[in-house]
Design an enzyme around this catalytic site. Structure first.
Site, short mmCIF file in Angstrom:
data_model
loop_
_atom_site.label_atom_id
_atom_site.label_comp_id
_atom_site.label_asym_id
_atom_site.label_seq_id
_atom_site.Cartn_x
_atom_site.Cartn_y
_atom_site.Cartn_z
N LYS A 1 6.54 -2.28 2.17
CA LYS A 1 7.59 -1.87 3.11
C LYS A 1 8.47 -0.79 2.50
CE LYS A 1 11.76 -3.47 5.51
NZ LYS A 1 12.79 -4.53 5.55
N HIS B 1 14.23 0.10 -0.19
CA HIS B 1 15.12 0.61 0.85
C HIS B 1 16.00 1.72 0.30
CE1 HIS B 1 14.03 -3.50 1.91
NE2 HIS B 1 14.27 -3.20 3.17
#
Length: 251
Positions: free
Chosen positions: A170, A143
Site C-alpha cells: 500500500k 504514507h
C-alpha cells in the site's frame, strides 16, 4: 495480469476494487457498534484503526474485543492497523511496543490482515515472516501526507515493500497537482504489471486524488477506503457513493 487472495469467502483481486471501511472508535462498545454497522451494510472489509483504541495496551481487553469482532464479522475481512503519528495516525508509539502489539494480535487468529508500516520496523522481512507463520496476511504500507514522490521513487517504495515478502503493498501519497495523481496511478500500473506475487493498493489522498479511489481496477489496485461514519483520511468518499460508482464502472 490477474492476481488474487481468497480471505474467508471474499476475494481480493487486481481486477476489481474491494471497499474497506475504517472503524475509528476509542471504546470497546463504540468499536463493536461500528463493526456491527459495517456488517449490516455488507461491507466486504473493515479496518480496525487500533491507534484510536483507548485500550490498545491492555492485552486482555484487546484480545476479548478482537474475539467479539471476529464473532460478528463472519465473512467480512478484518484488517488490523496501528497508524502511527508519523504516517498520519493518532498515536506516537515506540517500535518495540508497536511490534509487541502486532505480534500478539497475529497470534490470536481473530484478524485476517495486519498493516505494517515498513518504516517503523528495522527488520520488516523477518518480522513479516513471523506474522505469516502466525497465520496472518500482511499489508505493507507507506504514507506521505505532504507530497507525491517522483515516479521512480514511488516504484522504489513499492519495491522496498515487495522485498519484505508482504502480501499487499500500500502506497498512499498526497497530490498537489493533477499531474501528481496521474503519476501515482502510473506508478501503480507499472508495479502491478511487474510484480507477480503481491497485490497493490494505491491511493492519492485529498480532494484532488478522489478519482484514484474509484479507478483502482484500471491499475490493479485491490483496496479502496471509504467512510461509513467518520472519515479516517482526507478525500475518503462515503461507502454508499463509492459502492455505487464502482459497481457502475465494473459492469
Amino acid at each position: 495480469m490477474s492476481k488474487e487472495l481468497i480471505i474467508k469467502t471474499q476475494e481480493l483481486s487486481s481486477q476489481k476494487v474491494s471497499i474497506c471501511v475504517p472503524v475509528v472508535a476509542s471504546t470497546v462498545d463504540s468499536v463493536l457498534q461500528q463493526v456491527a454497522n459495517c456488517v449490516e451494510a455488507s461491507v466486504p472489509m473493515i479496518e480496525l484503526r487500533a491507534d484510536y483504541f483507548d485500550f490498545l495496551e491492555d492485552r486482555d481487553v484487546l484480545e476479548d474485543t478482537l474475539r467479539r469482532v471476529a464473532e460478528i464479522t463472519d465473512s467480512t475481512m478484518v484488517l488490523f492497523t496501528i497508524r502511527t503519528d508519523v504516517e498520519g495516525g493518532e498515536i506516537a508509539i515506540a517500535e518495540e511496543l508497536y511490534r509487541d502489539i502486532i505480534s500478539f494480535v497475529s497470534t490470536t487468529g481473530y484478524v485476517d490482515i495486519i498493516d505494517l508500516e515498513i518504516s517503523h520496523v528495522d527488520d520488516a522481512a523477518d518480522f513479516i515472516n513471523i506474522l505469516h507463520n502466525n497465520g496472518a496476511y500482511v499489508l505493507a504500507s507507506h504514507h506521505d501526507f505532504h507530497e507525491t514522490p517522483e515516479l521512480l521513487d514511488m516504484i522504489d517504495l513499492y519495491g522496498q515493500m515487495h522485498n519484505t515478502g508482504a502480501d499487499i503493498l500500500k502506497l498512499a501519497v498526497m497530490p498537489n497537482t493533477r499531474d501528481d495523481v496521474v503519476r501515482s496511478l502510473q506508478a501503480a500500473n507499472m508495479v502491478n504489471e511487474e510484480i507477480e506475487d503481491a497485490l497493490i493498493c494505491s491511493i492519492s489522498m485529498g480532494s484532488l486524488g478522489k478519482v484514484s479511489r474509484i479507478a483502482g481496477s484500471l491499475v490493479g489496485s485491490c483496496i479502496s477506503f471509504a467512510a461509513l461514519d467518520a472519515a479516517s483520511a482526507p478525500g475518503q468518499l462515503s461507502y454508499d457513493d463509492m459502492n455505487t460508482i464502482i459497481k457502475i464502472l465494473e459492469k
